[in-house]
Design an enzyme around this catalytic site. Structure first.
Site, PDB file in Angstrom:
ATOM      1  N   HIS A   1      -8.167   5.910 -70.400  1.00  0.00           N
ATOM      2  CA  HIS A   1      -9.444   5.210 -70.610  1.00  0.00           C
ATOM      3  C   HIS A   1     -10.011   5.580 -71.972  1.00  0.00           C
ATOM      4  O   HIS A   1     -10.037   6.743 -72.340  1.00  0.00           O
ATOM      5  CB  HIS A   1     -10.461   5.623 -69.539  1.00  0.00           C
ATOM      6  CG  HIS A   1     -10.134   5.098 -68.187  1.00  0.00           C
ATOM      7  ND1 HIS A   1     -10.719   5.574 -67.043  1.00  0.00           N
ATOM      8  CD2 HIS A   1      -9.273   4.131 -67.782  1.00  0.00           C
ATOM      9  CE1 HIS A   1     -10.238   4.924 -65.993  1.00  0.00           C
ATOM     10  NE2 HIS A   1      -9.360   4.043 -66.418  1.00  0.00           N
TER      11      HIS A   1
ATOM     12  N   SER B   1      -7.865   9.714 -67.179  1.00  0.00           N
ATOM     13  CA  SER B   1      -9.131   9.468 -67.864  1.00  0.00           C
ATOM     14  C   SER B   1      -9.643  10.809 -68.365  1.00  0.00           C
ATOM     15  O   SER B   1      -8.857  11.609 -68.882  1.00  0.00           O
ATOM     16  CB  SER B   1     -10.098   8.788 -66.888  1.00  0.00           C
ATOM     17  OG  SER B   1     -11.255   8.370 -67.550  1.00  0.00           O
TER      18      SER B   1
ATOM     19  N   ASP C   1     -10.044   4.604 -60.553  1.00  0.00           N
ATOM     20  CA  ASP C   1      -9.022   3.727 -61.117  1.00  0.00           C
ATOM     21  C   ASP C   1      -7.644   4.380 -60.944  1.00  0.00           C
ATOM     22  O   ASP C   1      -7.510   5.595 -61.082  1.00  0.00           O
ATOM     23  CB  ASP C   1      -9.326   3.496 -62.601  1.00  0.00           C
ATOM     24  CG  ASP C   1      -8.436   2.433 -63.230  1.00  0.00           C
ATOM     25  OD1 ASP C   1      -7.938   1.568 -62.492  1.00  0.00           O
ATOM     26  OD2 ASP C   1      -8.243   2.483 -64.454  1.00  0.00           O
TER      27      ASP C   1
END
Lengths: 205, 274
Positions: free
Chosen positions: A51, A24, A144
């Site tokens: 992301h 991310s 995540d």
């Protein structure tokens, strides 16, 4: 890392059919550096899950494609997965692996406020590829990817986590380290060297 | 056994067979990886272990409807992919305007966001009086929400961002009556919509349409089933009518690729030709 350990790591990576890079915030540059360096003859499929915003037309695939020798494209539903190809997970969809080596997209709920979610891709890779898969989790600001990485590790996949202190934002890799999801903890330059070594091995074989 | 335990693909196959035998509903051509995620989600929500789930599916006649409602993915937005609506506005609506009536089918419409988006688009283009939007889904619970046409303010705010990016005049809230923390779609838009249950897998053609939108539904089906549903769509379109799929979906069947001309490859808009 001692040389035996390194040889083992390289051998494991070379045996993988698919390599998944997840990250991310702060992961774009390390991922870009890896893709830029790959030769056209690289024999594995690379899947990138970063992301991004839902209406994000930053066109990562064009940016990568223009600067890379290897084929780069954004994933379309039911695309066949082949070696020598970099696949980018589209914004506002989850990317899953199907058993018959195809992708399947999914628009269901966000995971960790994210779609694409790295966990979702890792979990389905654990089912579809098991130990034929290598996964690398890089910089990011939420959790995540950690639990999916652990599932992969439990299925015998090679799992690598960027050293949290080396990452621009260490929260994501730290979450994976905390649950012992990463078999190897490496800096981004070590990861780059490793993939580079595996790609030259590919060429000579 | 913990509630969130993983299930194997062979356990999933067992479940598919069980449902087919007991309820006559066939999930065998659904994409396995996403179906598995939905099943795990139900187990988690209902706090059921895998054997519990199989047990209630056999012994509780009411549970299957709940199961079906949860298996279908109900995540949707108004004006999802603003560039799609932009393309409709410039490439499709001028063509549709030449038809006497414009019947639109929003297939797999879930809670109605896409159907109302299309109704708003028609209104902004001055085509409201000759257009009618049919929304269908297999999930009766979602259709009830669609009929109400009431959405939370939080959702409307995020849909308003999409709307802004479509380049349509005004703002999304012009089409809503806002009260407290929710908004109701204007009645004049609701008059041009009809929502009803339709199963894409087992039901057939039910009308002739000038445009069919079925976005992000095909992704849950394997290619063979996609082709079967494509046949239903093809036969439901008038000649020169338009078919819109999600931007990451594509028609892989040679047969239909010859019969559907690409109008916009990025947004996956096709036109029926012969």
């Amino acid at each position: 890392m001692d040389s035996d350990n390194y040889e083992n790591l390289l051998k494991r990576l070379s045996a993988a059919e698919v390599v998944i890079l997840g990250g991310s915030a702060g992961s774009f540059t390390p991922i870009f550096n890896i893709i830029k360096m790959l030769p056209q003859t690289y024999n594995k499929a690379i899947v990138i899950v970063i992301h991004r915003g839902k209406n994000n037309f930053s066109d990562i695939e064009n940016l990568f494609g223009d600067n890379c020798r290897i084929l780069v494209s954004e994933i379309t539903d039911k695309d066949k997965i082949t070696g020598g190809h970099v696949y980018i997970a589209p914004a506002n969809y989850h990317t899953l692996f199907e058993k018959r080596k195809t992708f399947a997209l999914d628009v269901s709920e966000q995971v960790w406020y994210s779609k694409p979610s790295i966990d979702v891709t890792f979990e389905s890779a654990a089912d579809a590829y098991g130990d034929k898969c290598a996964a690398i989790l890089l910089s990011g600001a939420n959790q995540d990817g950690a639990s999916g990485l652990l599932k992969l590790r439990n299925k015998g996949a090679l799992t690598i986590v960027q050293r949290p202190t080396d990452a621009e934002i260490g929260i994501m890799p730290q979450a994976a380290v905390d649950i012992n999801a990463g078999e190897f903890i490496l800096t981004s330059s070590e990861i780059l060297k490793l993939i580079s070594a595996s790609s030259t091995e590919t060429q000579s074989s | 056994m913990s509630m969130t335990d993983d299930i194997s693909i062979s356990e999933l196959d067992d479940l598919i067979l069980l449902i087919k035998q007991v309820h006559g509903f066939d999930f065998s051509s659904y994409t396995k990886a996403s179906l598995k995620r939905r099943v795990l989600r139900i187990m988690q929500l209902k706090k059921l272990a895998f054997w519990d789930l199989k047990n209630v599916l056999v012994n509780d006649p009411l549970f299957f409807q709940e199961f079906l409602d949860e298996i279908t993915v109900n995540v949707t937005e108004m004006f999802r992919d603003p560039t799609f609506y932009k393309a409709l506005n410039t490439q499709v609506l001028p063509y549709l305007a030449t038809f006497q009536h414009i019947k639109v089918w929003s297939a797999g419409c879930s809670s109605g966001e896409e159907a109302y988006s299309l109704a708003m688009l028609m209104q902004e283009a001055g085509l409201k009086d000759k257009s009618f939007i049919y929304g269908t889904d297999i999930n009766a619970e979602m259709l009830a929400q669609a009929k109400r046409g009431i959405y939370t303010l939080r959702n409307i705010k995020s849909y308003a961002e999409n709307y802004k990016q479509t380049g349509l005049p005004g703002t999304l809230t012009d089409h809503f009556t806002i009260m407290y923390d929710a908004g109701a779609v204007h009645n004049e838009l609701k008059r041009n919509t009809l929502f009803s249950v339709h199963n894409l897998i087992s039901d057939s053609v039910f009308n002739e349409f000038q445009m069919i939108c079925c976005r992000n539904v095909f992704i849950y089906f394997e290619s063979s089933l996609q082709d079967k549903i494509l046949e239903v769509f093809y036969n439901s379109l008038c000649n020169l009518g338009f078919l819109c799929l999600g931007s990451k979906e594509t028609i892989r069947s040679e047969y239909y690729r010859k019969r559907l001309k690409v109008v916009n490859s990025r947004e996956n808009i096709y036109q029926k030709i012969g």
